[in-house]
Design an enzyme around this catalytic site. Structure first.
Site, PDB file in Angstrom:
ATOM      1  N   GLY A 108      26.890  27.112  -5.997  1.00  0.00           N
ATOM      2  CA  GLY A 108      27.826  26.578  -5.019  1.00  0.00           C
ATOM      3  C   GLY A 108      27.802  27.264  -3.674  1.00  0.00           C
ATOM      4  O   GLY A 108      28.820  27.283  -2.973  1.00  0.00           O
TER       5      GLY A 108
ATOM      6  N   ASN B  41      26.239  26.122  -1.096  1.00  0.00           N
ATOM      7  CA  ASN B  41      26.454  25.031  -0.125  1.00  0.00           C
ATOM      8  C   ASN B  41      27.922  24.627  -0.085  1.00  0.00           C
ATOM      9  O   ASN B  41      28.462  24.358   0.991  1.00  0.00           O
ATOM     10  CB  ASN B  41      25.570  23.829  -0.472  1.00  0.00           C
TER      11      ASN B  41
ATOM     12  N   HIS C  73      18.758  18.131   0.444  1.00  0.00           N
ATOM     13  CA  HIS C  73      17.499  18.375  -0.257  1.00  0.00           C
ATOM     14  C   HIS C  73      16.731  19.469   0.489  1.00  0.00           C
ATOM     15  O   HIS C  73      16.603  19.398   1.720  1.00  0.00           O
ATOM     16  CB  HIS C  73      16.662  17.088  -0.335  1.00  0.00           C
TER      17      HIS C  73
ATOM     18  N   GLU D 218      17.006   5.109  -4.855  1.00  0.00           N
ATOM     19  CA  GLU D 218      15.707   5.778  -4.871  1.00  0.00           C
ATOM     20  C   GLU D 218      15.903   7.297  -4.700  1.00  0.00           C
ATOM     21  O   GLU D 218      16.551   7.721  -3.728  1.00  0.00           O
ATOM     22  CB  GLU D 218      14.873   5.229  -3.697  1.00  0.00           C
TER      23      GLU D 218
ATOM     24  N   GLU E 199      20.136  24.723   5.097  1.00  0.00           N
ATOM     25  CA  GLU E 199      21.106  24.002   4.262  1.00  0.00           C
ATOM     26  C   GLU E 199      22.559  24.305   4.637  1.00  0.00           C
ATOM     27  O   GLU E 199      23.370  23.392   4.777  1.00  0.00           O
ATOM     28  CB  GLU E 199      20.893  24.344   2.782  1.00  0.00           C
TER      29      GLU E 199
HETATM   30  C1  GRF Z   1      20.222  23.937  -3.012  1.00  0.00           C
HETATM   31  O1  GRF Z   1      18.953  24.467  -2.785  1.00  0.00           O
HETATM   32  C2  GRF Z   1      20.179  22.467  -2.744  1.00  0.00           C
HETATM   33  O2  GRF Z   1      19.341  22.104  -1.706  1.00  0.00           O
HETATM   34  C3  GRF Z   1      19.638  21.975  -4.033  1.00  0.00           C
HETATM   35  O3  GRF Z   1      20.273  22.762  -5.012  1.00  0.00           O
HETATM   36  C4  GRF Z   1      20.608  24.016  -4.464  1.00  0.00           C
HETATM   37  C5  GRF Z   1      22.077  24.264  -4.678  1.00  0.00           C
HETATM   38  O4  GRF Z   1      22.454  25.572  -4.427  1.00  0.00           O
HETATM   39  N1  GRF Z   1      19.765  20.562  -4.146  1.00  0.00           N
HETATM   40  P1  GRF Z   1      24.006  25.971  -4.422  1.00  0.00           P
HETATM   41  O5  GRF Z   1      24.596  25.611  -5.772  1.00  0.00           O
HETATM   42  O6  GRF Z   1      24.673  25.235  -3.302  1.00  0.00           O
HETATM   43  O7  GRF Z   1      24.011  27.458  -4.216  1.00  0.00           O
END
Ligand code: GRF
Length: 207
Positions: free
Chosen positions: A12, A14, A110, A149, A181
């Site tokens: 988590g 992000n 992504h 997709e 990200e």
């Molecule tokens: C990130 O690299 C995101 O791009 C991918 O999964 C990861 C999640 O990381 N889809 P976190 O749980 O947010 O630390």
């Protein structure tokens, strides 16, 4: 106020970036109404609790079949009356009904520059392994709207990150998170909350 739900499966970071940017006012006119995890041990759930955000666990394992899980997942989303669903490392096959019912209201992050290193099989470290194996000099991250997709929906934001000759998949993964990200996902939410994004002819446009 844009009502946001964040779906997670893991650490988590992000999610944390979104929480931090809401708290410091970088993201305006948006509130995180719920964090949904398929994994009851996800540290992301702890982050939600620490910040007073509703946390829900819904795992496909607790259902007899995928259809039953999908129905429960849709009902859970609906119950929070969300304007935007953010997939932040959510490693679950999505309900087909989500794409129609929440069209242009679901975004995903992504960790590559789509259309490179994306689609089925490209998740987690595999994305960065692919970039290193090909020897590309730039990678990055992409925020896109979600459709049926895998990684194929309209691209909203992208940010490039340099690859260094001595990178490992783990080092590169960390740099892509830090430089791309954690910047892009809050930025995308803020743009949507400000009403600055529309999708026209399958392409996302920022006004
Ligand atoms: C990130 O690299 C995101 O791009 C991918 O999964 C990861 C999640 O990381 N889809 P976190 O749980 O947010 O630390």
């Amino acid at each position: 106020m844009l009502r946001v739900g964040v779906c997670v499966s893991g650490g988590g970071t992000n999610l944390q970036a979104i929480i931090d940017r809401v708290q410091d006012g970088t993201i305006q006119n948006a509130s995180i109404e719920v964090v949904i995890s398929n994994n009851k041990n996800a540290y992301a759930l702890e982050r939600a609790k620490q910040n007073g955000i509703h946390a829900e666990v819904l795992s496909p394992r607790d259902f007899d079949n995928r259809e039953a899980f999908h129905e429960a997942f849709m009902n859970l989303l609906d119950s929070y009356e969300l304007d935007l669903v953010v997939l932040a490392g959510f490693l679950v096959i999505l309900p087909p009904q989500l794409f129609e019912k929440y069209e242009n209201r679901v975004i995903n992050i992504h960790p590559s520059l789509i259309p490179s290193f994306c689609g089925t099989g490209y998740y987690g470290l595999k994305v960065h392994e692919g970039a290193l194996a090909r020897g590309v000099k730039l990678t990055g991250a992409t925020v896109h709207f979600v459709n049926a997709e895998t990684d194929g929906g309209p691209i909203l934001l992208q940010k490039a990150v340099e690859i260094r000759h001595d990178d490992t998949p783990e080092i590169l993964q960390r740099r892509v998170m830090e430089e791309a990200e954690w910047v892009l996902l809050p930025q995308a939410i803020n743009l949507i909350a400000a009403g600055k994004v529309s999708v026209v002819d399958g392409k996302a446009i920022i006004h």
